[in-house]
Write a protein that holds these residues in place. Sequence first.
Motif, PDB file in Angstrom:
ATOM      1  N   ASP A  85       0.810  -1.225   0.000  1.00 29.81           N
ATOM      2  CA  ASP A  85       0.000   0.000   0.000  1.00 29.81           C
ATOM      3  C   ASP A  85       0.843   1.274   0.000  1.00 29.81           C
ATOM      4  O   ASP A  85       0.568   2.230   0.743  1.00 29.81           O
ATOM      5  N   VAL A  86       1.878   1.294  -0.839  1.00 26.87           N
ATOM      6  CA  VAL A  86       2.602   2.552  -0.998  1.00 26.87           C
ATOM      7  C   VAL A  86       1.657   3.590  -1.601  1.00 26.87           C
ATOM      8  O   VAL A  86       0.691   3.254  -2.294  1.00 26.87           O
ATOM      9  N   ASP A  87       1.951   4.851  -1.339  1.00 26.32           N
ATOM     10  CA  ASP A  87       1.086   5.926  -1.822  1.00 26.32           C
ATOM     11  C   ASP A  87       1.522   6.463  -3.178  1.00 26.32           C
ATOM     12  O   ASP A  87       0.730   7.106  -3.878  1.00 26.32           O
ATOM     13  N   LEU A  88       2.773   6.193  -3.551  1.00 31.18           N
ATOM     14  CA  LEU A  88       3.290   6.656  -4.840  1.00 31.18           C
ATOM     15  C   LEU A  88       4.494   5.811  -5.192  1.00 31.18           C
ATOM     16  O   LEU A  88       5.255   5.394  -4.304  1.00 31.18           O
ATOM     17  N   GLU A 108      -5.057   0.396 -10.872  1.00 28.96           N
ATOM     18  CA  GLU A 108      -6.305  -0.093 -10.272  1.00 28.96           C
ATOM     19  C   GLU A 108      -6.409   0.296  -8.797  1.00 28.96           C
ATOM     20  O   GLU A 108      -7.505   0.520  -8.283  1.00 28.96           O
ATOM     21  N   LYS A 109      -5.262   0.417  -8.133  1.00 27.69           N
ATOM     22  CA  LYS A 109      -5.258   0.808  -6.727  1.00 27.69           C
ATOM     23  C   LYS A 109      -5.029   2.316  -6.564  1.00 27.69           C
ATOM     24  O   LYS A 109      -4.807   2.805  -5.456  1.00 27.69           O
ATOM     25  N   GLU A 110      -5.068   3.018  -7.701  1.00 31.32           N
ATOM     26  CA  GLU A 110      -4.933   4.475  -7.720  1.00 31.32           C
ATOM     27  C   GLU A 110      -3.615   4.926  -7.097  1.00 31.32           C
ATOM     28  O   GLU A 110      -3.546   5.928  -6.374  1.00 31.32           O
ATOM     29  N   ILE A 111      -2.559   4.181  -7.386  1.00 30.74           N
ATOM     30  CA  ILE A 111      -1.216   4.558  -6.952  1.00 30.74           C
ATOM     31  C   ILE A 111      -0.528   5.286  -8.101  1.00 30.74           C
ATOM     32  O   ILE A 111      -0.276   4.682  -9.149  1.00 30.74           O
ATOM     33  N   PRO A 112      -0.243   6.571  -7.959  1.00 33.29           N
ATOM     34  CA  PRO A 112       0.404   7.301  -9.055  1.00 33.29           C
ATOM     35  C   PRO A 112       1.845   6.836  -9.266  1.00 33.29           C
ATOM     36  O   PRO A 112       2.509   6.367  -8.329  1.00 33.29           O
ATOM     37  N   VAL A 113       2.318   6.986 -10.496  1.00 34.60           N
ATOM     38  CA  VAL A 113       3.645   6.499 -10.876  1.00 34.60           C
ATOM     39  C   VAL A 113       4.446   7.628 -11.513  1.00 34.60           C
ATOM     40  O   VAL A 113       3.976   8.288 -12.443  1.00 34.60           O
ATOM     41  N   ILE A 114       5.653   7.823 -11.013  1.00 35.12           N
ATOM     42  CA  ILE A 114       6.634   8.703 -11.658  1.00 35.12           C
ATOM     43  C   ILE A 114       7.681   7.822 -12.323  1.00 35.12           C
ATOM     44  O   ILE A 114       8.305   6.985 -11.671  1.00 35.12           O
ATOM     45  N   SER A 115       7.827   7.981 -13.621  1.00 38.64           N
ATOM     46  CA  SER A 115       8.882   7.277 -14.349  1.00 38.64           C
ATOM     47  C   SER A 115      10.174   8.060 -14.160  1.00 38.64           C
ATOM     48  O   SER A 115      10.275   9.220 -14.569  1.00 38.64           O
ATOM     49  N   SER A 122       4.174   2.909 -20.446  1.00 34.32           N
ATOM     50  CA  SER A 122       2.894   2.538 -19.865  1.00 34.32           C
ATOM     51  C   SER A 122       2.109   3.809 -19.605  1.00 34.32           C
ATOM     52  O   SER A 122       2.646   4.763 -19.012  1.00 34.32           O
ATOM     53  N   ASP A 123       0.855   3.818 -19.999  1.00 33.75           N
ATOM     54  CA  ASP A 123       0.022   4.994 -19.788  1.00 33.75           C
ATOM     55  C   ASP A 123      -0.363   5.180 -18.324  1.00 33.75           C
ATOM     56  O   ASP A 123      -1.000   6.174 -17.963  1.00 33.75           O
ATOM     57  N   ALA A 124       0.020   4.220 -17.468  1.00 36.62           N
ATOM     58  CA  ALA A 124      -0.171   4.403 -16.036  1.00 36.62           C
ATOM     59  C   ALA A 124       0.811   5.415 -15.461  1.00 36.62           C
ATOM     60  O   ALA A 124       0.639   5.888 -14.334  1.00 36.62           O
ATOM     61  N   VAL A 125       1.853   5.750 -16.225  1.00 36.86           N
ATOM     62  CA  VAL A 125       2.838   6.739 -15.788  1.00 36.86           C
ATOM     63  C   VAL A 125       2.214   8.129 -15.845  1.00 36.86           C
ATOM     64  O   VAL A 125       1.664   8.538 -16.871  1.00 36.86           O
TER      65      VAL A 125
END
Length: 374
Positions: A85-88, A108-115, A122-125
Amino acid sequence: MKKKTVAILLTAMMAMSAMAIPASAEEGTKKIGIAMPTQSLERWNRDGAYLDEQFKAAGYDTELVYSDNQIDRQVNDIQNMIADDVDLLVIAAIDGEALNTVLEEAAEKEIPVISYDRLIKSDAVAYYVSFDNYTVGTLQGQYVVDTLDLDNAGDATYNIEFTAGDPADNNAGYFFNGAYDVLSPYIESGVLNVVSGQTDFDSVATPSWDTQTALERMQNILASYYADGTQLDVALCSNDSTALGVSQAIESDYAGDNTVLITGQDGDEANLANIVDGKQSMTVYKAVANEAVVTLDLAEAMLNGETVDGSLIEASAWDFDCAYDTESYETSEGNKCPSFLLVPTVVTTENLQEALVDPGYYTMDDDGYLHPAE
């Protein structure tokens, strides 16, 4: 713009931890997952340490992992951080195209990602923090042009060989293309001659940026094309780990004049020693301490629900150059990735003190050799 000296920031890190508590901490301490590719390359140890220190000093919990350049392990490491459950997430990918599935889990867990440093496809970035990677290559190429004065070469010709980076690293192509675009007019005009004929990225790439692989490839080139005493004038290497292998091959297996112009990137300790000793000509230094500063400020803005764009640069206390870019990088076709791009620096024997020691990144011993600052 407010100013903040990075050298002071690094030395005052522990003192900051007692004061710089993010607003989000009122709701419970946030946890940042930091995934680095490997500890086998010196620069990633610096990146991981700076990021870990920056976030801890700002009041965050951190989970820092290195994945030993194993893609499956990095996927597993990221899955574990998601489960924790990291926040970012801050991720420097081993392979920029291998993390789509696991980052979908983060989304899906709404965890933002910094590349971080290497672009992840990945569009999740949400954002990309790096240096202007094409410029890294152009600086290397321009150094060759200026040092050999190629614009005034007359009838002189010079022999050059290229050593590029890891095909799985999105940055490697930018580095190589930046250098090659600067040098290709001189190759086409005959001022520069690639004796081996190896001028495309796939031919000159070095998996995992591995020093031994670069050494063995250069040994083969020297044995095949330079054993008769043909002079090698330039070894264009995209980074320091490959430059180290190339310089070792030249020192041990080259029959000609050993005063070969060798480029690099990163400011690894062994390569800086080679620069002092005249075995490597230059390196392009990327101040990863500054990269960590940008990443922290970006992460805080994201976690606080702020709108993030170029105004972050004006609002932040940075005393280094950084550009906000919304056009250069895509996580998928047509999906532009907003990016914060820092500016790299050319380092030679002439500016070791000014570029690396004075800002506090390295110390210099009595013999003139540099060591990473503690």
